[in-house]
Design a protein around this motif. Sequence first.
Motif, PDB file in Angstrom:
ATOM      1  N   ILE A   1       0.838  -1.203   0.000  1.00 35.06           N
ATOM      2  CA  ILE A   1       0.000   0.000   0.000  1.00 35.06           C
ATOM      3  C   ILE A   1       0.871   1.250   0.000  1.00 35.06           C
ATOM      4  N   LEU A   2       1.879   1.276   0.858  1.00 36.64           N
ATOM      5  CA  LEU A   2       2.767   2.428   0.939  1.00 36.64           C
ATOM      6  C   LEU A   2       3.534   2.622  -0.373  1.00 36.64           C
ATOM      7  N   GLY A   3       4.016   1.548  -0.958  1.00 35.93           N
ATOM      8  CA  GLY A   3       4.727   1.635  -2.237  1.00 35.93           C
ATOM      9  C   GLY A   3       3.839   2.125  -3.361  1.00 35.93           C
ATOM     10  N   GLY A   4       2.600   1.672  -3.378  1.00 35.41           N
ATOM     11  CA  GLY A   4       1.665   2.132  -4.406  1.00 35.41           C
ATOM     12  C   GLY A   4       1.379   3.615  -4.302  1.00 35.41           C
ATOM     13  N   ILE A   5       1.163   4.083  -3.080  1.00 37.84           N
ATOM     14  CA  ILE A   5       0.883   5.513  -2.875  1.00 37.84           C
ATOM     15  C   ILE A   5       2.093   6.348  -3.262  1.00 37.84           C
ATOM     16  N   LEU A   6       3.274   5.942  -2.817  1.00 41.82           N
ATOM     17  CA  LEU A   6       4.489   6.688  -3.164  1.00 41.82           C
ATOM     18  C   LEU A   6       4.761   6.650  -4.663  1.00 41.82           C
ATOM     19  N   GLY A   7       4.537   5.511  -5.290  1.00 43.04           N
ATOM     20  CA  GLY A   7       4.774   5.390  -6.732  1.00 43.04           C
ATOM     21  C   GLY A   7       3.885   6.318  -7.539  1.00 43.04           C
ATOM     22  N   VAL A   8       2.618   6.371  -7.196  1.00 40.80           N
ATOM     23  CA  VAL A   8       1.686   7.251  -7.911  1.00 40.80           C
ATOM     24  C   VAL A   8       2.054   8.712  -7.695  1.00 40.80           C
ATOM     25  N   THR A   9       2.368   9.068  -6.451  1.00 37.48           N
ATOM     26  CA  THR A   9       2.713  10.455  -6.143  1.00 37.48           C
ATOM     27  C   THR A   9       3.973  10.885  -6.882  1.00 37.48           C
ATOM     28  N   LEU A  10       5.005  10.067  -6.843  1.00 37.84           N
ATOM     29  CA  LEU A  10       6.260  10.429  -7.499  1.00 37.84           C
ATOM     30  C   LEU A  10       6.122  10.460  -9.014  1.00 37.84           C
ATOM     31  N   SER A  11       5.350   9.553  -9.589  1.00 45.63           N
ATOM     32  CA  SER A  11       5.193   9.555 -11.042  1.00 45.63           C
ATOM     33  C   SER A  11       4.406  10.776 -11.509  1.00 45.63           C
ATOM     34  N   GLN A  12       3.429  11.220 -10.726  1.00 47.44           N
ATOM     35  CA  GLN A  12       2.690  12.433 -11.088  1.00 47.44           C
ATOM     36  C   GLN A  12       3.591  13.659 -11.033  1.00 47.44           C
ATOM     37  N   ARG A  13       4.453  13.723 -10.029  1.00 47.81           N
ATOM     38  CA  ARG A  13       5.396  14.846  -9.939  1.00 47.81           C
ATOM     39  C   ARG A  13       6.364  14.830 -11.111  1.00 47.81           C
ATOM     40  N   GLN A  14       6.861  13.662 -11.435  1.00 45.28           N
ATOM     41  CA  GLN A  14       7.812  13.558 -12.530  1.00 45.28           C
ATOM     42  C   GLN A  14       7.143  13.906 -13.861  1.00 45.28           C
ATOM     43  N   ALA A  15       5.916  13.476 -14.062  1.00 44.83           N
ATOM     44  CA  ALA A  15       5.198  13.797 -15.291  1.00 44.83           C
ATOM     45  C   ALA A  15       4.953  15.302 -15.399  1.00 44.83           C
ATOM     46  N   ALA A  16       4.616  15.935 -14.293  1.00 47.36           N
ATOM     47  CA  ALA A  16       4.397  17.384 -14.304  1.00 47.36           C
ATOM     48  C   ALA A  16       5.695  18.123 -14.609  1.00 47.36           C
ATOM     49  N   ASP A  17       6.801  17.663 -14.049  1.00 50.26           N
ATOM     50  CA  ASP A  17       8.092  18.291 -14.314  1.00 50.26           C
ATOM     51  C   ASP A  17       8.507  18.119 -15.767  1.00 50.26           C
ATOM     52  N   SER A  18       8.311  16.926 -16.323  1.00 54.23           N
ATOM     53  CA  SER A  18       8.707  16.701 -17.706  1.00 54.23           C
ATOM     54  C   SER A  18       7.811  17.471 -18.667  1.00 54.23           C
ATOM     55  N   ASP A  19       6.539  17.651 -18.337  1.00 55.54           N
ATOM     56  CA  ASP A  19       5.655  18.458 -19.178  1.00 55.54           C
ATOM     57  C   ASP A  19       6.112  19.906 -19.213  1.00 55.54           C
ATOM     58  N   GLN A  20       6.550  20.419 -18.096  1.00 56.05           N
ATOM     59  CA  GLN A  20       7.043  21.793 -18.055  1.00 56.05           C
ATOM     60  C   GLN A  20       8.333  21.923 -18.852  1.00 56.05           C
ATOM     61  N   ASN A  21       9.217  20.937 -18.783  1.00 58.02           N
ATOM     62  CA  ASN A  21      10.477  20.987 -19.508  1.00 58.02           C
ATOM     63  C   ASN A  21      10.265  20.850 -21.012  1.00 58.02           C
ATOM     64  N   LEU A  22       9.324  20.020 -21.424  1.00 55.57           N
ATOM     65  CA  LEU A  22       9.099  19.781 -22.839  1.00 55.57           C
ATOM     66  C   LEU A  22       8.289  20.884 -23.508  1.00 55.57           C
ATOM     67  N   SER A  23       7.526  21.623 -22.731  1.00 56.62           N
ATOM     68  CA  SER A  23       6.679  22.638 -23.345  1.00 56.62           C
ATOM     69  C   SER A  23       7.479  23.784 -23.916  1.00 56.62           C
ATOM     70  N   GLY A  24       8.678  23.995 -23.425  1.00 58.68           N
ATOM     71  CA  GLY A  24       9.521  25.054 -23.944  1.00 58.68           C
ATOM     72  C   GLY A  24       9.086  26.428 -23.479  1.00 58.68           C
ATOM     73  N   ASP A  25       8.139  26.498 -22.598  1.00 62.22           N
ATOM     74  CA  ASP A  25       7.700  27.781 -22.068  1.00 62.22           C
ATOM     75  C   ASP A  25       8.689  28.233 -21.012  1.00 62.22           C
ATOM     76  N   SER A  26       9.524  29.173 -21.397  1.00 62.31           N
ATOM     77  CA  SER A  26      10.470  29.681 -20.424  1.00 62.31           C
ATOM     78  C   SER A  26      10.290  31.183 -20.332  1.00 62.31           C
ATOM     79  N   ASP A  27      10.342  31.678 -19.128  1.00 58.84           N
ATOM     80  CA  ASP A  27      10.094  33.089 -18.894  1.00 58.84           C
ATOM     81  C   ASP A  27      11.290  33.966 -19.232  1.00 58.84           C
TER      82      ASP A  27
END
Length: 91
Positions: free
Chosen positions: A20-46
Amino acid sequence: MSQPNRFAGGFLLGAVFGGILGGILGVTLSQRQAADSDQNLSGDSDDGTEGPMDNTRRGLEDKIAQLSEAIDDVQQQLRNVQPLADLNADD
């Protein structure tokens, strides 16, 4: 006889809790990583700089252009060699 039952119960409880703990941590970390990679790939830089995707794209375009030039050169060389091969075949 009580010791093996305790071990088995503790083992199963630990496996369930860890799963249960591994599943919760896995989902949380993968969502963070996906959000970070979306920001990096979008090319939107200020700050107005180009993103890493643009640099990679330009580098690949340059390599493709070099390959195209090399292919054209080889095709031209083969066209020049082909008539000589036809002349030697007639002998």
